[in-house]
Write an enzyme that holds these catalytic residues in place. Structure first.
Site, PDB file in Angstrom:
ATOM      1  N   HIS A  62       0.858  -1.185   0.000  1.00  0.00           N
ATOM      2  CA  HIS A  62       0.000   0.000   0.000  1.00  0.00           C
ATOM      3  C   HIS A  62       0.891   1.231   0.000  1.00  0.00           C
ATOM      4  CE1 HIS A  62       0.854  -0.670   4.248  1.00  0.00           C
ATOM      5  NE2 HIS A  62       0.293   0.463   4.607  1.00  0.00           N
ATOM      6  N   HIS A  64       1.170   3.858   2.001  1.00  0.00           N
ATOM      7  CA  HIS A  64       1.658   4.569   3.187  1.00  0.00           C
ATOM      8  C   HIS A  64       3.183   4.674   3.096  1.00  0.00           C
ATOM      9  CE1 HIS A  64      -2.144   3.803   5.849  1.00  0.00           C
ATOM     10  NE2 HIS A  64      -2.216   4.921   5.161  1.00  0.00           N
ATOM     11  N   ASP A  66       5.693   4.469   5.033  1.00  0.00           N
ATOM     12  CA  ASP A  66       6.623   3.507   5.641  1.00  0.00           C
ATOM     13  C   ASP A  66       6.742   2.213   4.829  1.00  0.00           C
ATOM     14  OD1 ASP A  66       3.936   3.110   6.590  1.00  0.00           O
ATOM     15  OD2 ASP A  66       4.683   1.755   8.129  1.00  0.00           O
ATOM     16  N   HIS A  67       5.934   2.113   3.759  1.00  0.00           N
ATOM     17  CA  HIS A  67       6.033   0.936   2.876  1.00  0.00           C
ATOM     18  C   HIS A  67       6.501   1.305   1.468  1.00  0.00           C
ATOM     19  CE1 HIS A  67       3.791  -1.759   5.692  1.00  0.00           C
ATOM     20  NE2 HIS A  67       3.500  -0.562   6.168  1.00  0.00           N
ATOM     21  N   HIS A 141      -7.078  -2.695   5.400  1.00  0.00           N
ATOM     22  CA  HIS A 141      -6.328  -1.650   6.092  1.00  0.00           C
ATOM     23  C   HIS A 141      -7.071  -0.326   5.904  1.00  0.00           C
ATOM     24  CE1 HIS A 141      -2.902   0.004   8.061  1.00  0.00           C
ATOM     25  NE2 HIS A 141      -2.304   0.509   6.994  1.00  0.00           N
ATOM     26  N   ASP A 212      -0.157  -4.128   5.529  1.00  0.00           N
ATOM     27  CA  ASP A 212      -0.750  -3.931   6.850  1.00  0.00           C
ATOM     28  C   ASP A 212      -2.210  -4.374   6.786  1.00  0.00           C
ATOM     29  OD1 ASP A 212       1.652  -2.757   7.438  1.00  0.00           O
ATOM     30  OD2 ASP A 212       0.871  -0.747   7.676  1.00  0.00           O
ATOM     31  N   HIS A 270       6.654  -5.595  11.534  1.00  0.00           N
ATOM     32  CA  HIS A 270       5.894  -4.346  11.601  1.00  0.00           C
ATOM     33  C   HIS A 270       5.530  -4.035  13.050  1.00  0.00           C
ATOM     34  CE1 HIS A 270       2.641  -1.416  10.605  1.00  0.00           C
ATOM     35  NE2 HIS A 270       3.379  -1.207   9.523  1.00  0.00           N
TER      36      HIS A 270
HETATM   37 ZN   LIG Z   1       2.783   0.268   7.964  1.00  0.00          ZN
END
Ligand SMILES: [Zn+2]
Length: 319
Positions: A62, A64, A66-67, A141, A212, A270
């Site tokens: 996805h 976001h 942090d990914h 998510h 996530d 994670h």
């Molecule tokens: Zn994440």
């Protein structure tokens, strides 16, 4: 028929000194696939000794940060290395536009490299890549998210040559056909079936990657009978309500997913910077017998012909 899992970033939300943002390598003998590409993933890959030239695909769950935030930097490095070979990038709808915007703004140079972007839709499906079987499945998510399953193709079973000789199968194309598990007709008219001459097919190792997500049936499907299920475990079980509110799972819930899926090993990752990974894994062991708390750069071997879990000595990044 084994795969190696190399966690390159095991933190949630933001990198810490001990854990990078989400990224995980699934490596076969001569090629590897990167699941998520958080900030710092390319440095972690180099520390792990993974050759960037052998990277075949990046599978983004996805968008976001942090990914995703490590992807522009990784693509830039591959271009600077002079790569022209195609790289598959899979991700949610919008990822192609996002990369185009970055390129137009001058923030992303891909040089002569062919970046083949595949966007996931609906419940997910097959992702075509030579040398691997890859599937995606929609998870649950706060934003559209797809998990992935990366597997090696199955191999035909071992042929017992003494037996096939005794049965009168000549060496050559007929023997090769038999080895593929198909009956053959000999020049003398006899039909020889592979049963008893060829062992059962050897299953290719498989790794499912589910983050996530809140606990969901799609994660069970993704991890069904997998050698390893990598599942997010953002919080300990006491904070399950908070986890769900933020679209996440606890280690105990991940263990229930792994147990329902009959996955042989559960790799938790994670982790919120506010939890201890090992404590989360300990809770999960009440539900599933083979739980590992992922540590950055601590490699795991997966596959049937090996012991279920093998840990190499962790090589932590300095700092
Ligand atoms: Zn994440």
């Amino acid at each position: 028929m084994k795969l190696r899992i190399v966690p390159l970033g095991t933190s949630a939300g933001r990198p810490t000194l001990r854990r990078g943002a989400s990224a995980l390598a699934v490596a076969a003998e001569s090629a590897w696939v990167l699941c998520d590409c958080g900030e710092g993933a390319q440095l972690a890959a180099q520390r792990a000794g993974l050759s960037l030239a052998r990277l075949d695909a990046v599978l983004i769950t996805h968008l976001h940060g942090d990914h995703f935030n490590g992807l522009p930097g990784l693509l830039g490095t591959l271009a600077l290395e002079g790569r022209e070979r195609r790289l598959l990038v899979s991700g949610p709808p919008g990822i192609a536009d996002l990369l185009r915007h970055l390129q137009r703004a001058g923030a992303l140079g891909t040089g002569d490299m062919e970046v083949h972007v595949v966007e996931q839709h609906g419940a997910g499906g097959q992702v075509a890549l030579d040398g691997f079987h890859i599937e995606s499945r929609a998870l649950e998510h706060r934003v559209p998210t797809w998990g992935y399953r990366v597997a090696l193709p199955d191999r035909p079973g071992t042929l017992d040559v003494a037996k096939s000789d005794a049965a009168g199968v000549p060496r050559g194309p007929l023997l090769a056909e038999l080895k593929r598990g198909r009956p053959v007709t000999l020049p003398d008219g006899r039909t020889i079936a592979p049963d008893g001459l060829v062992g059962p097919p050897q299953r290719g190792a498989s790794v499912a990657y589910a983050l996530d997500t809140v606990p969901c049936p799609a994660a069970v499907e993704l991890g069904r009978d997998a050698d390893a299920l990598v599942h997010e475990a953002t919080y300990e079980d006491a904070r399950a309500a908070l986890a769900h509110q933020r679209g996440h799972s606890t280690g105990v819930e991940a263990a229930q997913i792994a147990a329902d899926a009959a996955a042989r090993m559960l790799v938790l990752t994670h982790f919120s910077p506010s939890v201890q990974g090992e404590a989360v894994a300990q809770e999960a062991r009440a539900i599933h017998p083979n739980v590992v708390a992922a540590e950055d750069l601590s490699e795991l071997a997966v596959g049937r012909s090996s012991p279920a879990t093998e840990s190499s000595s962790p090589a932590r990044p300095p700092g």
